[in-house]
Write a protein that holds these residues in place. Sequence first.
Motif, mmCIF file in Angstrom:
data_model
loop_
_atom_site.group_PDB
_atom_site.id
_atom_site.type_symbol
_atom_site.label_atom_id
_atom_site.label_comp_id
_atom_site.label_asym_id
_atom_site.label_seq_id
_atom_site.Cartn_x
_atom_site.Cartn_y
_atom_site.Cartn_z
ATOM 1 N N ASP A 62 0.864 -1.301 0.048
ATOM 2 C CA ASP A 62 -0.129 0.104 0.108
ATOM 3 C C ASP A 62 0.828 1.347 0.019
ATOM 4 O O ASP A 62 0.298 2.371 0.386
ATOM 5 N N THR A 65 -1.114 4.168 -1.704
ATOM 6 C CA THR A 65 -2.589 3.924 -1.441
ATOM 7 C C THR A 65 -2.829 4.154 0.101
ATOM 8 O O THR A 65 -3.959 4.458 0.304
ATOM 9 N N ASP A 69 -6.566 4.743 1.307
ATOM 10 C CA ASP A 69 -7.468 3.771 1.999
ATOM 11 C C ASP A 69 -7.914 4.007 3.430
ATOM 12 O O ASP A 69 -9.203 3.659 3.401
ATOM 13 N N LEU A 87 -2.236 -1.021 -6.895
ATOM 14 C CA LEU A 87 -3.135 -1.201 -5.771
ATOM 15 C C LEU A 87 -2.416 -2.562 -4.827
ATOM 16 O O LEU A 87 -1.887 -3.222 -5.545
ATOM 17 N N GLU A 89 -2.239 -5.690 -2.572
ATOM 18 C CA GLU A 89 -2.785 -7.320 -2.829
ATOM 19 C C GLU A 89 -2.742 -8.133 -1.393
ATOM 20 O O GLU A 89 -1.347 -8.014 -1.024
ATOM 21 N N LEU A 91 -6.279 -5.994 -0.965
ATOM 22 C CA LEU A 91 -6.728 -4.634 -0.672
ATOM 23 C C LEU A 91 -7.089 -4.768 1.319
ATOM 24 O O LEU A 91 -7.470 -5.660 1.546
ATOM 25 N N VAL A 203 -11.799 2.287 -6.290
ATOM 26 C CA VAL A 203 -12.035 1.433 -4.985
ATOM 27 C C VAL A 203 -12.987 2.133 -3.883
ATOM 28 O O VAL A 203 -12.942 3.288 -3.989
#
Length: 221
Positions: A62, A65, A69, A87, A89, A91, A203
Motif C-alpha cells: 500500500d 494507497t 485507503d 493497488l 494485494e 486490499l 476502490v
Amino acid sequence: MSSSTEVITVAARGSLLSRKQVEEVYAELRCFHPDVMFELLFVDTLGDGDQQISLRSLEKTDFFTREIDALLLKSSCRAAIHSAKDLPEPLPQGLMIAAVTKGVDPSDVLVFRAGGHLDTLPSPAKIGSSSARRDAAVRKIVPHALYLDLRGTIESRLAQLDAYKYDAIVMAEAALIRLGLCHRSRFRLPGSSAPLQGKLSVVIRETDWEMKQLFACLDAH
C-alpha cells in the motif's frame, strides 16, 4: 441516484498524472450518469513523500494507497481512483474494487532526450528504471547498460533525463498519453508490461452498495 448522492467525494493522489486519471474516470462515468459530480480530495501518500525507497524492492504493497485507503475506511470519501497496477494485494479489509477501466496502451517505453534514439545511446548507457522486469526488457535491446533507480513524478523523471542524469528512462506509455507527451522520442519495449498497466481502478467500501451500482458501468475487467 438520489439527490443526496449526486455529489461524490473522490480521493486520489495529488500528482498531475493522478489528476488526469481522475478526469478520465469522470468523463467516462458521465457518459452513463451525466448528473454525477465529483468533489475531489487530493492526497500526498507515503509513496509520494518518500523518494528514497527503491520501487524494485516493493511487492504489491500500500505504498501509494495507504493514506487514501484510510480516508475510505473512515468514510471521508466515497471512492478512490488509482492506477490499477498500484493497488496492494490484498486490499485492506472492508474495501473492494468497484471497477477496472478499459484503460489505454499498456506498453512500457524507453524514452530519450530530444533527437535521441537507440543508436545514439552511449555504451554503457545509464538507464533509469523502477523494476527488475523493466531492466530485463531493456537488456534485450541495450545489452550493456547501467540500471539506476528512477523515482518521482513523470515530469520530474523527464526533467532528470533532460538534465543528463540518465541517458534514457523507462516509463509507461499510458502516462505519456494521459499527460499529452507523445511527442517525446521513445522506443516500445518488447515483452509484456506489468499486470493491469494502463488501466484505472475505482476502490470503494464493501458495504457501499450505491457506489457499486454507480461505477459498475466502467468495469471492463
